[in-house]
Design an enzyme around this catalytic site. Structure first.
Site, PDB file in Angstrom:
ATOM      1  N   LYS A  35      56.094  -3.186  29.381  1.00 39.65           N
ATOM      2  CA  LYS A  35      55.728  -1.957  28.670  1.00 39.65           C
ATOM      3  C   LYS A  35      56.864  -1.536  27.729  1.00 39.65           C
ATOM      4  O   LYS A  35      56.647  -1.213  26.567  1.00 39.65           O
ATOM      5  CB  LYS A  35      55.469  -0.856  29.711  1.00 39.65           C
ATOM      6  CG  LYS A  35      54.746   0.343  29.188  1.00 39.65           C
ATOM      7  CD  LYS A  35      54.561   1.385  30.274  1.00 39.65           C
ATOM      8  CE  LYS A  35      53.153   1.461  30.786  1.00 39.65           C
ATOM      9  NZ  LYS A  35      52.900   2.591  31.681  1.00 39.65           N
ATOM     10  N   ASN A 211      43.295  22.334  38.599  1.00 36.90           N
ATOM     11  CA  ASN A 211      42.444  21.138  38.577  1.00 36.90           C
ATOM     12  C   ASN A 211      41.275  21.262  39.548  1.00 36.90           C
ATOM     13  O   ASN A 211      40.159  20.847  39.246  1.00 36.90           O
ATOM     14  CB  ASN A 211      43.271  19.885  38.890  1.00 36.90           C
ATOM     15  CG  ASN A 211      43.909  19.326  37.631  1.00 36.90           C
ATOM     16  OD1 ASN A 211      43.742  19.891  36.542  1.00 36.90           O
ATOM     17  ND2 ASN A 211      44.633  18.235  37.753  1.00 36.90           N
ATOM     18  N   LEU A 253      31.645  23.021  31.621  1.00 34.96           N
ATOM     19  CA  LEU A 253      30.383  23.516  32.153  1.00 34.96           C
ATOM     20  C   LEU A 253      29.229  22.710  31.545  1.00 34.96           C
ATOM     21  O   LEU A 253      28.190  23.253  31.223  1.00 34.96           O
ATOM     22  CB  LEU A 253      30.246  25.011  31.827  1.00 34.96           C
ATOM     23  CG  LEU A 253      29.344  25.825  32.758  1.00 34.96           C
ATOM     24  CD1 LEU A 253      29.889  25.838  34.181  1.00 34.96           C
ATOM     25  CD2 LEU A 253      29.208  27.264  32.255  1.00 34.96           C
ATOM     26  N   CYS A 263      43.141  12.389  37.389  1.00 39.37           N
ATOM     27  CA  CYS A 263      43.625  13.642  37.978  1.00 39.37           C
ATOM     28  C   CYS A 263      42.669  14.299  38.969  1.00 39.37           C
ATOM     29  O   CYS A 263      43.017  14.454  40.137  1.00 39.37           O
ATOM     30  CB  CYS A 263      43.972  14.628  36.861  1.00 39.37           C
ATOM     31  SG  CYS A 263      45.384  14.066  35.882  1.00 39.37           S
TER      32      CYS A 263
HETATM   33  N1  LIG Z   1      47.111  11.307  32.866  1.00 43.35           N
HETATM   34  C1  LIG Z   1      46.907  12.618  32.707  1.00 43.35           C
HETATM   35  O1  LIG Z   1      46.019  13.040  31.961  1.00 43.35           O
HETATM   36  C2  LIG Z   1      47.771  13.622  33.429  1.00 43.35           C
HETATM   37  C3  LIG Z   1      47.701  14.972  33.046  1.00 43.35           C
HETATM   38  C4  LIG Z   1      48.502  15.897  33.717  1.00 43.35           C
HETATM   39  C5  LIG Z   1      49.309  15.487  34.772  1.00 43.35           C
HETATM   40  N2  LIG Z   1      49.318  14.164  35.143  1.00 43.35           N
HETATM   41  C6  LIG Z   1      50.186  13.771  36.248  1.00 43.35           C
HETATM   42  O2  LIG Z   1      51.354  13.138  35.707  1.00 43.35           O
HETATM   43  C7  LIG Z   1      51.801  12.066  36.557  1.00 43.35           C
HETATM   44  C8  LIG Z   1      51.846  10.776  35.766  1.00 43.35           C
HETATM   45  O3  LIG Z   1      50.529  10.454  35.361  1.00 43.35           O
HETATM   46  P1  LIG Z   1      50.245   9.314  34.268  1.00 43.35           P
HETATM   47  O4  LIG Z   1      48.780   9.317  34.044  1.00 43.35           O
HETATM   48  O5  LIG Z   1      51.170   9.484  33.127  1.00 43.35           O
HETATM   49  O6  LIG Z   1      50.683   8.017  35.116  1.00 43.35           O
HETATM   50  P2  LIG Z   1      50.816   6.506  34.628  1.00 43.35           P
HETATM   51  O7  LIG Z   1      50.416   5.681  35.782  1.00 43.35           O
HETATM   52  O8  LIG Z   1      50.108   6.350  33.321  1.00 43.35           O
HETATM   53  O9  LIG Z   1      52.376   6.335  34.346  1.00 43.35           O
HETATM   54  C9  LIG Z   1      53.356   6.361  35.320  1.00 43.35           C
HETATM   55  C10 LIG Z   1      54.483   5.428  34.888  1.00 43.35           C
HETATM   56  O10 LIG Z   1      55.587   5.586  35.764  1.00 43.35           O
HETATM   57  C11 LIG Z   1      56.241   4.341  35.877  1.00 43.35           C
HETATM   58  N3  LIG Z   1      57.130   4.359  37.041  1.00 43.35           N
HETATM   59  C12 LIG Z   1      56.835   4.450  38.354  1.00 43.35           C
HETATM   60  N4  LIG Z   1      57.945   4.453  39.112  1.00 43.35           N
HETATM   61  C13 LIG Z   1      59.002   4.364  38.252  1.00 43.35           C
HETATM   62  C14 LIG Z   1      60.402   4.322  38.416  1.00 43.35           C
HETATM   63  N5  LIG Z   1      60.975   4.344  39.617  1.00 43.35           N
HETATM   64  N6  LIG Z   1      61.175   4.232  37.328  1.00 43.35           N
HETATM   65  C15 LIG Z   1      60.626   4.187  36.092  1.00 43.35           C
HETATM   66  N7  LIG Z   1      59.298   4.225  35.867  1.00 43.35           N
HETATM   67  C16 LIG Z   1      58.496   4.315  36.931  1.00 43.35           C
HETATM   68  C17 LIG Z   1      55.099   3.360  35.972  1.00 43.35           C
HETATM   69  O11 LIG Z   1      55.499   2.037  35.646  1.00 43.35           O
HETATM   70  C18 LIG Z   1      54.124   3.951  34.936  1.00 43.35           C
HETATM   71  O12 LIG Z   1      54.312   3.367  33.650  1.00 43.35           O
HETATM   72  C19 LIG Z   1      50.838  12.078  37.738  1.00 43.35           C
HETATM   73  O13 LIG Z   1      51.367  12.859  38.768  1.00 43.35           O
HETATM   74  C20 LIG Z   1      49.584  12.735  37.175  1.00 43.35           C
HETATM   75  O14 LIG Z   1      48.815  13.368  38.171  1.00 43.35           O
HETATM   76  C21 LIG Z   1      48.573  13.233  34.482  1.00 43.35           C
END
Ligand SMILES: NC(=O)c1ccc[n+]([C@@H]2O[C@H](COP(=O)([O-])OP(=O)(O)OC[C@H]3O[C@@H](n4cnc5c(N)ncnc54)[C@H](O)[C@@H]3O)[C@@H](O)[C@H]2O)c1
Length: 432
Positions: A35, A211, A253, A263
């Site tokens: 990535k 949420n 809605l 999420c």
């Molecule tokens: N996707 C959404 O729309 C959204 C919206 C609001 C909140 N969130 C929250 O945000 C968080 C992340 O969601 P996301 O969708 O971005 O996740 P994602 O899976 O797209 O990305 C997470 C990234 O973290 C990396 N990672 C994991 N452990 C690591 C480490 N030790 N060091 C470096 N990188 C590491 C992974 O390789 C991955 O690329 C979650 O808790 C989610 O609930 C997501």
């Protein structure tokens, strides 16, 4: 300011790119070497409108960097955002916070001057307390502060949501951190976003409660749509009639498939587990989860009724397979259950999605990806509009579908049943 985003997924990459565009120096860290290499070459790993341009611009400006070296990136930064995943535990209960705690253990080896450590990931109440405990085993408390700053961006509208959020929630009792963060967010506050300072635990809970409430709204209207189908009422009228009440609001809605994505499914389960931990029965959210789980089988039964139980060898075309429009995210999309179930019954599936072919279906026999809408619908017996992309809103079905007896099941109620009747197309919506 010097920022570091740990985890370069939907949240980390979007917020990192946006913060850098506001003039900060940002390092986006990920443990996924491919990535990071791709990002350095200008290849963006996710589909998010406007993100490509934003990343490339700021990478060229040198304000946005990518790295796999967490230690080095943290030591160069003043503010560290934790943006790693918090999926549902393998046993199905609660959030798996292991990625968060692993990051906390790594961070503590790189703190030699004051840093603000922020959870942007969605984390269970008291996770901040736990992170503080982990870091303080190696670092004096005066050198760091753990803050909760939950993220509310929606995939597909993430950049707009970053710059124009309804609110910015900062969970901290530390005045110094609060002052820093108010300054960091000042360009967004000046565009009208409300800045709310709460306790850390309250900030953590605000995210889950929000949420769970939105998931409840979707589930509520989905259940109303079931009733509408029995009493010859169009659920769209109900959505409009209810939504115009300012106390209710029209967003979230609209009846459709089960809610999915990265999420709502996991966050509803996680908050119920938190409730159980404190012996609080969150019964409303429990029934929302159950109702949503039933939703996909209900829609599958409706498909059976539409096809008069004659699914074998039927050519079914799915338009859109992600959980919603403007994203390539397949996590918990209802198509992941629907398509395998229909194949089992002998259907032949063709699908088109604007974000391309999905690995999830590559190995499934009788599932084919079509490169465009025209070839996807051409020979269909039944067209299922599963996702509300704009691309699907003006299809000339009469012209594109060669099979004269084709039918449409519009799970997003994009088209007007009246107009479809006028065109003599056999059309079914949800809740009508
Ligand atoms: N996707 C959404 O729309 C959204 C919206 C609001 C909140 N969130 C929250 O945000 C968080 C992340 O969601 P996301 O969708 O971005 O996740 P994602 O899976 O797209 O990305 C997470 C990234 O973290 C990396 N990672 C994991 N452990 C690591 C480490 N030790 N060091 C470096 N990188 C590491 C992974 O390789 C991955 O690329 C979650 O808790 C989610 O609930 C997501």
């Amino acid at each position: 300011m010097k920022l570091c985003m740990i985890g370069t997924g939907y949240v980390g990459l979007v917020s990192g790119a946006c913060f850098s565009d506001l003039g900060n120096n940002v390092i986006c860290v990920d443990r996924d070497q491919k990535k990071v290499n791709d990002l350095k070459k200008g290849i963006i790993p996710i589909y998010e409108p406007g993100l490509n341009e934003l990343v490339l611009k700021n990478y060229k400006n040198d304000r946005l960097k990518f790295s796999t070296d967490l230690k080095d990136s943290v030591s160069k930064s003043d503010i560290v955002f934790i943006c790693v995943g918090t999926p549902t535990k393998k046993n199905g209960s609660g959030a798996d916070l292991s990625q968060i705690y692993n990051v906390a253990k790594e961070i503590r080896n790189s703190i030699s001057r004051f840093k603000i450590i922020i959870t942007k990931s969605t984390v269970s109440v008291t996770t901040g307390d736990e992170i503080e405990k982990i870091i303080s085993q190696k670092v004096p408390k005066k050198l760091f502060s753990v803050v909760s700053n939950p993220e509310f961006l929606r995939e597909g509208e993430a950049i707009r949501d970053f710059y124009k959020p309804d609110r910015i929630i900062i969970g901290t009792s530390d005045k110094k951190s609060n002052k820093f963060l108010r300054t960091l967010y000042s360009p967004i506050i000046s565009r009208g976003a409300k800045y709310i300072n709460t306790t850390r635990r309250a900030a953590e809970l605000i995210k889950y409660a929000s949420n769970a409430f939105l998931a409840t709204k979707i589930t509520f209207i989905n259940e109303m749509s079931n009733l509408c189908e029995k009493i010859n009422v169009n659920v769209e009228d109900i959505s409009i009639g209810m939504g115009l009440d300012k106390r209710i609001g029209g967003r979230f809605l609209r009846a459709g498939p089960a809610y999915g994505g990265s999420c709502f499914p996991k966050d509803t389960k996680a908050i119920v587990t938190t409730g159980d931990k404190y012996k609080i029965n969150l019964s409303v959210i429990k029934s929302v989860i159950k109702s949503n789980e039933n939703r996909t089988s209900l829609l599958l039964k409706r498909i059976e009724v539409i096809l008069k139980k004659n699914i074998k060898n039927k050519k079914i075309c799915f338009l859109g397979i992600t959980f919603k429009a403007n994203t390539d995210d397949m996590r918990d999309s209802s198509s992941l259950t629907m398509i395998p179930s229909l194949i089992k019954k002998g259907a032949k599936i063709n699908y088109f999605d604007p974000t391309g072919e999905k690995v999830d279906f590559k190995k499934l026999k009788n599932v084919k990806f079509s490169a465009n809408i025209n070839s996807a619908v051409k020979n269909a017996d039944l067209i299922i509009i599963h996702t509300e992309w704009n691309d699907f809103k003006t299809i000339d079905f009469k012209k594109e579908v060669k099979n004269k007896k084709f039918m449409i099941f519009d799970m997003r109620n994009i088209y007007s049943p009246v107009k479809m009747k006028e065109l003599q197309i056999k059309y079914f919506g949800v809740g009508c």
